[in-house]
Motif scaffolding. Structure first.
Motif, mmCIF file in Angstrom:
data_model
loop_
_atom_site.group_PDB
_atom_site.id
_atom_site.type_symbol
_atom_site.label_atom_id
_atom_site.label_comp_id
_atom_site.label_asym_id
_atom_site.label_seq_id
_atom_site.Cartn_x
_atom_site.Cartn_y
_atom_site.Cartn_z
ATOM 1 N N UNK A 166 8.219 14.616 -6.746
ATOM 2 C CA UNK A 166 8.049 13.908 -8.366
ATOM 3 C C UNK A 166 8.107 12.252 -7.367
ATOM 4 N N UNK A 167 8.979 11.719 -6.804
ATOM 5 C CA UNK A 167 9.334 10.700 -6.338
ATOM 6 C C UNK A 167 8.083 10.359 -5.063
ATOM 7 N N UNK A 168 7.605 11.182 -4.711
ATOM 8 C CA UNK A 168 6.353 11.178 -2.924
ATOM 9 C C UNK A 168 5.339 10.897 -4.195
ATOM 10 N N UNK A 169 4.561 11.209 -5.321
ATOM 11 C CA UNK A 169 3.576 10.942 -6.020
ATOM 12 C C UNK A 169 3.897 9.834 -6.941
ATOM 13 N N UNK A 170 4.997 9.534 -6.844
ATOM 14 C CA UNK A 170 5.577 8.136 -7.568
ATOM 15 C C UNK A 170 4.783 7.207 -6.552
ATOM 16 N N UNK A 171 5.424 7.333 -5.039
ATOM 17 C CA UNK A 171 5.481 6.303 -4.507
ATOM 18 C C UNK A 171 3.848 6.576 -4.176
ATOM 19 N N UNK A 172 2.982 7.744 -3.641
ATOM 20 C CA UNK A 172 1.362 7.500 -3.690
ATOM 21 C C UNK A 172 0.954 6.652 -4.505
ATOM 22 N N UNK A 173 0.558 7.348 -5.902
ATOM 23 C CA UNK A 173 0.751 6.145 -7.364
ATOM 24 C C UNK A 173 0.583 4.325 -7.056
ATOM 25 N N UNK A 174 1.937 4.508 -6.911
ATOM 26 C CA UNK A 174 1.897 2.699 -6.984
ATOM 27 C C UNK A 174 0.923 2.158 -5.633
ATOM 28 N N UNK A 175 1.663 2.679 -4.692
ATOM 29 C CA UNK A 175 0.571 1.962 -3.331
ATOM 30 C C UNK A 175 -0.427 1.781 -3.840
ATOM 31 N N UNK A 176 -1.377 2.986 -3.759
ATOM 32 C CA UNK A 176 -3.315 3.352 -4.293
ATOM 33 C C UNK A 176 -3.043 2.366 -5.636
ATOM 34 N N UNK A 177 -2.472 2.423 -6.444
ATOM 35 C CA UNK A 177 -2.948 1.329 -7.654
ATOM 36 C C UNK A 177 -2.666 -0.081 -7.251
ATOM 37 N N UNK A 178 -1.960 -0.404 -6.197
ATOM 38 C CA UNK A 178 -2.050 -2.078 -5.386
ATOM 39 C C UNK A 178 -2.884 -2.458 -4.587
ATOM 40 N N UNK A 179 -3.368 -1.237 -4.011
ATOM 41 C CA UNK A 179 -4.878 -1.500 -3.111
ATOM 42 C C UNK A 179 -5.973 -1.070 -4.314
ATOM 43 N N UNK A 180 -6.442 -0.423 -5.560
ATOM 44 C CA UNK A 180 -6.916 -0.484 -5.507
ATOM 45 C C UNK A 180 -7.155 -2.415 -6.749
ATOM 46 N N UNK A 181 -6.505 -2.735 -7.041
ATOM 47 C CA UNK A 181 -5.907 -3.659 -8.160
ATOM 48 C C UNK A 181 -6.584 -5.043 -6.726
ATOM 49 N N UNK A 182 -5.906 -4.776 -5.942
ATOM 50 C CA UNK A 182 -5.763 -6.022 -5.139
ATOM 51 C C UNK A 182 -6.127 -6.012 -3.458
ATOM 52 N N UNK A 183 -7.067 -4.816 -3.128
ATOM 53 C CA UNK A 183 -7.262 -4.544 -2.216
ATOM 54 C C UNK A 183 -8.553 -6.515 -1.545
ATOM 55 N N UNK A 184 -9.384 -6.783 -2.324
ATOM 56 C CA UNK A 184 -10.158 -6.983 -2.229
ATOM 57 C C UNK A 184 -9.793 -9.001 -1.606
ATOM 58 N N UNK A 185 -8.160 -9.489 -1.993
ATOM 59 C CA UNK A 185 -7.409 -10.405 -1.509
ATOM 60 C C UNK A 185 -7.274 -9.964 -0.489
ATOM 61 N N UNK A 186 -6.741 -8.774 0.314
ATOM 62 C CA UNK A 186 -6.180 -8.229 1.874
ATOM 63 C C UNK A 186 -7.404 -8.746 2.671
ATOM 64 N N UNK A 187 -6.610 -9.561 3.967
ATOM 65 C CA UNK A 187 -6.741 -8.821 4.678
ATOM 66 C C UNK A 187 -7.499 -6.992 5.252
ATOM 67 N N UNK A 188 -7.650 -7.369 6.341
ATOM 68 C CA UNK A 188 -7.909 -5.944 6.784
ATOM 69 C C UNK A 188 -7.337 -5.102 7.086
#
Length: 223
Positions: A152-174
Motif C-alpha cells: 500500500x505504501x508503494x501505491x501511495x507513493x505512486x499516487x502522490x507523485x503522479x498527482x503532483x505531476x498531473x496538477x503542476x506539470x505545466x509549471x515545470x521545466x523538462x
C-alpha cells in the motif's frame, strides 16, 4: 498618511522590483540604445553590453531572492506534512486518497501563482518552475531515505507523485518533470501500481477535487 507599500507582503514587493528590472532590461534599455544611436552617439554597443550584463546579474539575484522567500515555508513544512499522523511507508495498510502534503503543495503554489500573476503573467512560469525544481529535488531526497515500502505504501507513493505531476506539470521545466518520472520508477512495484484501476480512480477523484485550484496552472505560459 499610511504608505500603501506597508500593506504589501515582502514577496509582493520583491516580485514588483523583479518585474521592473525585467521590463527595463527587455524594453527600456533597447529603446534607449536606439535613441542614442539615432543621435549619433558612438560606442553604444559596448555600453549596452555592459549594462545588459549588469542587469542580467541583478535579475538572477532578484529571482533567487524571490525563490528563496517563497520556498521557505514549503521546505519548512514538507517533511512534517509527509509524515503527519506518524505515517510509515513500510506499514501503510490502505490507500484511500492522495496524501495531504501534495494538496498543500498545490494550494500553496496556487497562492503564489495568484500573487505573481497580479503583477505580471510573464513571470509566473519563471518563478514557479524554480520553486518546483527545488521542491522536487527535496522530494527526491525524502523518498530516497525511505528504506521499505509496504504494498500500500508503494501505491501511495505512486499516487502522490503522479498527482503532483498531473496538477503542476505545466509549471515545470523538462528536467524537473523528468526527475519525477524517474522517481516513480524507483518505487517498488511502480509499473503494476501505475496500471492499477484503483490508483486511476483515486487520481481522477483527486484531480476533480483540486480542479478549482489547479485550473489556474493551465494558463501558465511556458518560456
Amino acid at each position: 498618511m499610511t504608505n500603501s507599500s506597508e500593506h504589501l507582503s515582502k514577496t509582493t514587493c520583491l516580485v514588483i522590483v523583479f518585474n521592473n528590472f525585467v521590463y527595463t532590461r527587455r524594453f527600456i534599455l533597447p529603446r534607449l540604445k536606439k535613441i542614442f544611436l539615432n543621435y549619433g552617439f558612438r560606442g553604444m554597443d559596448r555600453v549596452y553590453e555592459e549594462i545588459e550584463t549588469i542587469y542580467k546579474r541583478v535579475d538572477e539575484q532578484l529571482l533567487e531572492t524571490v525563490q528563496t522567500e517563497y520556498l521557505r515555508p514549503f521546505l519548512h513544512r514538507l517533511e512534517a506534512r509527509m509524515y503527519s499522523g506518524r505515517f510509515d511507508w513500510a506499514t501503510h495498510m490502505r490507500v484511500t486518497a492522495v496524501k495531504d502534503y501534495v494538496k498543500h503543495i498545490i494550494l500553496d503554489l496556487a497562492r503564489v501563482h495568484a500573487e505573481i500573476y497580479s503583477i505580471s503573467s510573464q513571470l509566473v512560469f519563471l518563478v514557479l518552475s524554480r520553486i518546483l525544481s527545488t521542491l522536487v529535488n527535496e522530494l527526491v531526497k525524502l523518498y530516497s531515505n525511505i528504506n521499505q515500502f509496504s504494498k500500500a505504501g508503494s501505491m501511495q507513493a505512486c499516487l502522490d507523485i503522479i498527482a503532483l505531476q498531473e496538477c503542476l506539470g505545466r509549471c515545470m521545466e523538462n528536467e524537473t518533470s523528468n526527475k519525477l518520472k524517474t522517481l516513480i520508477t524507483q518505487i517498488p512495484e511502480a509499473a503494476e501500481n501505475i496500471k492499477s484501476k484503483a490508483l486511476t480512480d483515486m487520481l481522477n477523484v483527486f484531480l476533480k477535487q483540486m480542479q478549482p485550484y489547479s485550473i489556474a496552472f493551465r494558463d501558465v505560459l511556458q518560456q
